[in-house]
Design an enzyme around this catalytic site. Structure first.
Site, PDB file in Angstrom:
ATOM      1  N   LYS A   1      23.450 -28.357  -2.108  1.00  0.00           N
ATOM      2  CA  LYS A   1      22.904 -29.369  -3.003  1.00  0.00           C
ATOM      3  C   LYS A   1      21.403 -29.146  -3.102  1.00  0.00           C
ATOM      4  O   LYS A   1      20.655 -29.388  -2.171  1.00  0.00           O
ATOM      5  CB  LYS A   1      23.216 -30.770  -2.482  1.00  0.00           C
ATOM      6  CG  LYS A   1      24.712 -31.103  -2.515  1.00  0.00           C
ATOM      7  CD  LYS A   1      25.017 -32.388  -1.787  1.00  0.00           C
ATOM      8  CE  LYS A   1      24.466 -33.598  -2.508  1.00  0.00           C
ATOM      9  NZ  LYS A   1      25.049 -33.788  -3.841  1.00  0.00           N
TER      10      LYS A   1
ATOM     11  N   ASP B   1      24.485 -28.049   3.580  1.00  0.00           N
ATOM     12  CA  ASP B   1      23.699 -28.045   2.358  1.00  0.00           C
ATOM     13  C   ASP B   1      22.654 -26.931   2.346  1.00  0.00           C
ATOM     14  O   ASP B   1      22.386 -26.283   3.359  1.00  0.00           O
ATOM     15  CB  ASP B   1      22.974 -29.387   2.196  1.00  0.00           C
ATOM     16  CG  ASP B   1      23.907 -30.501   1.760  1.00  0.00           C
ATOM     17  OD1 ASP B   1      25.015 -30.190   1.309  1.00  0.00           O
ATOM     18  OD2 ASP B   1      23.513 -31.676   1.872  1.00  0.00           O
TER      19      ASP B   1
END
Length: 462
Positions: free
Chosen positions: A269, A247
């Site tokens: 994300k 991420d």
């Protein structure tokens, strides 16, 4: 990285050493272990070099250095006390694109010698890039005590099996996993006991009973950013991974610890910016594991605290895939600890609540603001910068005082960590300069930071 570590094959290659003193002798003794064809240029030789020359292990050219001596040379070392001669050797080597090392003159070096731990064919090189040679030597001494003497012969034995294993196991990732099983298992134990024949039979047995591996998924918490806060188990799995899905919140320092040959997929994300939808991430985890791969899903902080790790593992479990979870230090724990803010304190906070800014929409009734506004507790808000105005409004409306201490922590635990302290009344202003990722800490415990802050600076707004 100032110098790229390289291992040069010098066997039957010509190396020229200019200088006949003790320093040159030490360099030559090292070079002789490589099988290089060594020529030494000097008008006189120290006793040790004279002994080596008499044994006809090296060639001595008893005349002054000439540029033509660099013809057909792979690399050159100058170890004289004549600065003009050393400079000449370097300039001539540079002109011919030949690697050169001028002893004790780093600006005249296109390569430098590391400290070496020799367990051939296992060789460990340690370098301080010329900044702290004593430190490099100390590190070498420590590594010497760690690596057993049998590690070299063990590597030689493994090498005799490589082709046979390649013929039997064609998939590179599966082959690597086979060797990891061998080297971390009974084979290594037998070697340590000197039972070489039994160890070789162990390889043969493992190969005979070999089956194609089944893929698995490891959900690993990378912690808040500082690579020193990564768990040992997390590091082990990252070193064993075939592929890593990571991420936005995973720091570059953490990614540097992933196995070099592992594939990496960014599924970033970030608040309002998802490079890959969650459903696609879930499907990709399943797809890769079904291909027989060791998959590491690497998430910032702890994967089960606002990380949607549970959703991902539900998809993995539904597909019948083996999985495991490695907790990480969540940002609320790591960042506050580095800012000197205890989440609980006997005098100020008997409980702590974690929420995310996504839940703080002004039109949402999802949160119990009366509960969140209580005194004697700490409120930690992940991703709360965008909703700072709403958070302030709701807390004040439900009884929190204007002067309630607040901390805005950006990039917690990293070198550029920023901690800005003020009051709830100032919350919106405090977040204006905040860099992502940011935590909001609201509660009386924030006051303690001025007493026990130990990492970085704190900015206190008046």
């Amino acid at each position: 990285m100032e110098y790229l570590p390289l291992f040069a094959n010098l066997r039957q290659r010509t190396v020229l050493v200019v200088g006949g003193g003790n320093v040159a002798a030490r360099k030559i003794q090292l070079l002789m272990r490589t099988g290089a064809h060594i020529k030494v240029v000097a008008d006189d030789l120290c006793p040790e070099l004279a002994r080596i020359v008499n044994k006809k292990d090296i060639n001595w050219i008893g005349k002054l250095f000439e540029p033509a001596m660099l013809d057909e040379v792979f690399l050159v070392i100058a170890a004289t006390n004549n600065t003009k001669l050393n400079a000449l050797v370097y300039k001539c080597a540079e002109k011919r694109h030949i690697f050169a090392n001028i002893v004790d003159k780093q600006s005249y070096c296109s390569f430098i010698f590391p400290s070496i731990v020799d367990r051939s064919p296992i060789v460990v090189a340690i370098s301080s890039s010329g900044k702290a040679p004593v430190l490099a030597r100390i590190l070498r001494e420590k590594i010497e005590t760690i690596l057993p003497m049998f590690i070299g012969p063990m590597a030689t034995l493994v090498g005799t099996w490589r082709n046979r294993i390649k013929q039997h196991i064609h998939n590179i990732a599966w082959r690597r996993r086979f060797w990891e099983t061998i080297l971390n298992g009974r084979f290594a134990h037998l070697i340590s006991q000197g039972k070489w024949e039994h160890a070789e039979k162990e390889i043969e047995s493992q190969l005979y009973h070999y089956q194609s591996p089944i893929g698995n998924v490891a959900l690993v918490g990378a912690g808040p950013g500082d690579s020193g806060l990564l768990t040992l188990r997390g590091l082990q799995l990252m070193q064993q991974a075939d592929i890593v899905l990571y991420d936005y919140l995973v720091s570059p320092e953490i990614l540097d610890l992933v196995r070099r040959d592992a594939d990496r997929i960014y599924v970033g994300k970030q608040a309002g910016k998802h490079s890959m939808p969650q459903a696609e991430i879930n499907s990709l985890l399943v797809k890769l594991a079904l291909q027989g791969k060791n998959v590491v899903r690497l998430k910032g902080g702890d994967p089960f605290i606002f990380g949607r790790g549970g959703e991902e593992l539900q998809a993995v479990a539904a597909a019948g895939i083996s999985f495991q979870v490695v907790p990480g230090i969540t940002a609320a724990s790591g960042a506050t600890a580095y800012a000197g803010i205890p989440l609980t304190h006997r005098e100020y906070a008997h409980s702590v609540i974690f929420i995310t800014g996504h839940q703080c929409d002004d039109s949402s009734n999802y949160l119990n603001w009366s509960l969140l506004a209580r005194s004697n507790q700490t409120l930690v808000i992940y991703m709360g910068v965008i909703q700072a105005a709403v958070i302030k409004k709701k807390l004040l409306a439900h009884g929190r005082a204007l002067q309630t201490p607040v901390a805005v922590i950006s990039r917690g635990t990293l070198k550029d960590q920023s901690v800005i302290i003020g009051t709830l009344e100032q919350l919106e202003m405090l977040t204006i300069q905040a860099l992502s990722p940011t935590l909001l800490i609201i509660g009386e415990v924030v006051k303690i930071s001025c007493e026990i802050n130990w990492f970085g600076k704190i900015i206190k707004e008046q």
